[in-house]
Design an enzyme around this catalytic site. Structure first.
Site, short mmCIF file in Angstrom:
data_model
loop_
_atom_site.label_atom_id
_atom_site.label_comp_id
_atom_site.label_asym_id
_atom_site.label_seq_id
_atom_site.Cartn_x
_atom_site.Cartn_y
_atom_site.Cartn_z
N HIS A 281 44.15 37.17 42.48
CA HIS A 281 45.23 37.49 43.42
C HIS A 281 45.93 36.23 43.93
O HIS A 281 47.16 36.19 44.00
CB HIS A 281 44.63 38.27 44.61
CG HIS A 281 45.66 38.79 45.55
ND1 HIS A 281 46.48 39.85 45.25
CD2 HIS A 281 46.00 38.40 46.80
CE1 HIS A 281 47.28 40.09 46.28
NE2 HIS A 281 47.01 39.23 47.23
N CYS B 41 52.20 40.51 47.58
CA CYS B 41 51.17 41.35 48.19
C CYS B 41 51.82 42.42 49.08
O CYS B 41 52.72 43.13 48.64
CB CYS B 41 50.19 40.46 48.95
SG CYS B 41 48.71 41.31 49.48
N ASP C 47 42.67 40.59 39.64
CA ASP C 47 42.98 40.75 41.06
C ASP C 47 42.04 41.77 41.68
O ASP C 47 42.08 42.95 41.34
CB ASP C 47 44.45 41.20 41.20
CG ASP C 47 44.96 41.03 42.61
OD1 ASP C 47 44.14 41.04 43.54
OD2 ASP C 47 46.19 40.90 42.77
#
Lengths: 363, 156
Positions: A338, A154, A309
């Protein structure tokens, strides 16, 4: 043909079903104390680790294992600043870290710690050039390796990309996991909310100091409100008697609710220069005195994205492969969300063993 | 997608009606066998899922709409204004009692950071000078941990 009442209105509940549902409810309620016990006892973090380096609030964790080290290049996992890093080692069977550890990689994880009001002026330069660089140097020093492998998740992936561009001489392989680098797509939800016309990040940081954890958590939940605030509780009710489900559920909830604030200046710079002005992919982002030029990344690159995601859609990550100077570059768009990319059963069964293979081949 | 009130393809422009029309069409399209004994249970689950899907779709549409973005901006502005007032009040109150407020600790932090920046800059200069002196023998030593840039740059 005779049409009976439930055939005509199939969504109506028959008396027998109503009785069955009440019985089920009573059974589930009887199981509630057990569920609370599971919640109380839930443990996160599957692999034992030692803190081998500390600097201000950050800790560098090295995973301890009996497995003999098979590969010489150490792996450093860099997580985002918005949550705790144990999501990558949540529970047995749901641990990205354990794949690498069990294959014989010397694996490290960077825990950034929890910023307090005194950290509000920590900026991108502090995080990339001071903290991350010190951690990388520490891993290099401990292992005697000139170059290490890095895996960024991320926002941690974006930071890994920045670091690898600034210090290509210290990085041997880069793995990005749902990492945003190109914010040119303004149609995805978070981009709309953080648009400069809506979200005055300068003002927010001036008033709040650090980016409040509640603001971040609330925003993430609101991205998929039905799923995060309604549907999951139905799933919880339906699986109330499944202990394995409960353990996973509470471990996940522990992580989801373990939000931390982000240092104000770092957050301001990230939102303003990356999310709003999209300087990173354009090669215009300045960290300290240096420009981050992704073309300087020439090491092997593996870019992992998730098809579903909602936080970092693949189109935010995929341009990375075209922006780097590497010739050995690969992307995998895996069918997951995600977080599912890290803790999903399918990802742990299919994706991570192949990522280990990829890394092993480039040791 | 921009304006939530926009009429899309001649459909009803009222978001509430659109949600229910969409929901009912999804639920009526939910396949189930009306003769099966366990039909209601499965059908209920499918219909519930159809409801959630429809709800999620319309939530997403609303969360992208100008109407929501306007609400978001206004509520954010109000919250910031309130918090700023509160900060200022606290600062005045603490100063009245001869106590340090957050603005004072912020000033100290900034002084410390500036001092740190100057020290690191000086160390960088020294490091560059040492590097220059060592250059003739540079090939003989390892560079682990060397060449670190410490300078604090000017904020953008």
């Amino acid at each position: 043909m005779t049409v009976t009442f439930p055939q005509f209105m199939p969504w109506m509940t028959t008396p027998e079903q109503m009785q069955e549902q009440w019985t089920e409810l009573a059974r589930k309620m009887a199981h509630l104390p057990k569920a609370l016990e599971v919640a109380r006892k839930v443990r996160v973090g599957a692999t034992p680790s030692d803190a081998v380096f500390r600097m201000d609030k950050l800790r560098l964790l090295r995973y301890v294992t009996d497995v003999e080290q098979q590969y010489s290049t150490p792996l450093l996992v860099v997580f985002a600043l918005v949550n705790r890093p144990y999501i990558l080692d949540l529970r047995p069977g749901k641990s990205v870290v354990s794949h690498f550890v069990n294959r014989g990689f010397d694996t490290y994880n960077l825990d950034w710690g929890v910023p307090t009001d005194g950290d509000r002026f920590l900026d991108m330069e502090d995080y990339i050039e001071r903290y991350l660089d010190s951690v990388v140097d520490k891993v290099r020093e401990r292992t005697g390796c000139e170059r290490i492998s890095m895996l960024g998740y991320c926002m941690g992936g974006s930071m890994t990309a920045m670091y690898a561009a600034l210090h290509p001489e210290k990085v041997k392989n880069v793995i990005l996991l749902a990492a945003p680098v190109d914010w040119s797509n303004r149609e995805y939800l978070l981009a709309k909310w953080t648009d400069a016309s809506i979200f005055d990040v300068d003002k927010v940081m001036q008033v709040y100091g650090n980016a409040p954890a509640e603001l971040l958590q609330g925003s993430f939940q609101l991205l998929k409100p039905v799923s995060t605030m309604v549907e999951k509780y139905f799933t919880f009710y339906e699986n109330l008697e499944d202990e394995k489900f409960l353990e996973d559920f509470f471990a996940m909830e522990t992580w989801l609710n373990d939000n931390i604030p982000v240092a104000g200046e770092m957050f301001r710079q990230f939102v303003k220069y990356c999310m709003q002005q999209n300087l990173l992919i354009q090669g215009k982002l300045r960290i300290g005195e240096r420009i981050v030029d992704l073309r300087k990344i020439t090491c092997p690159v593996l870019n992992l994205t998730a098809t579903q995601d909602h936080l970092v859609p693949p189109e935010l990550s995929l341009p990375f492969n075209d922006a780097v100077g590497s010739t050995d570059r690969k992307s995998i768009n895996f069918p997951a969300g995600h977080i599912g990319l890290a803790v999903g059963t399918k990802a742990n069964r299919e994706l991570w063993p192949s990522v280990c293979d990829w890394l092993a081949a480039r040791d | 997608m921009g304006n939530f009130e926009a009429n899309e393809g001649g459909a009803t422009s009222d978001p509430f009606s659109r949600f229910w029309v969409d929901l009912m069409s999804k639920m009526s399209g939910t396949p189930f066998a009306p003769t099966a004994s366990q039909m209601q249970d499965e059908a209920m689950k499918r219909m519930r899922q159809a409801f959630f899907d429809s709800w999620a779709k319309h939530c997403d549409e609303f969360l992208r709409s100008d109407a929501f973005l306007d609400i978001l901006k206004k509520s954010m502005d109000s919250a910031l204004a309130f918090k700023q007032e509160l900060n200022e009040f606290m600062t005045r109150a603490l100063h009245e009692k001869q106590m340090p407020a957050r603005s004072d600790t912020d000033s100290i932090l900034l002084v410390l950071r500036s001092m740190e920046g100057r020290v690191l800059e000086r160390l960088d200069q020294l490091s560059r000078r040492v590097d220059a002196l060592e250059k003739p023998t540079a090939g003989a030593t390892s560079d682990l941990g060397a060449g670190k840039r410490r300078t604090k740059g000017v904020p953008q």
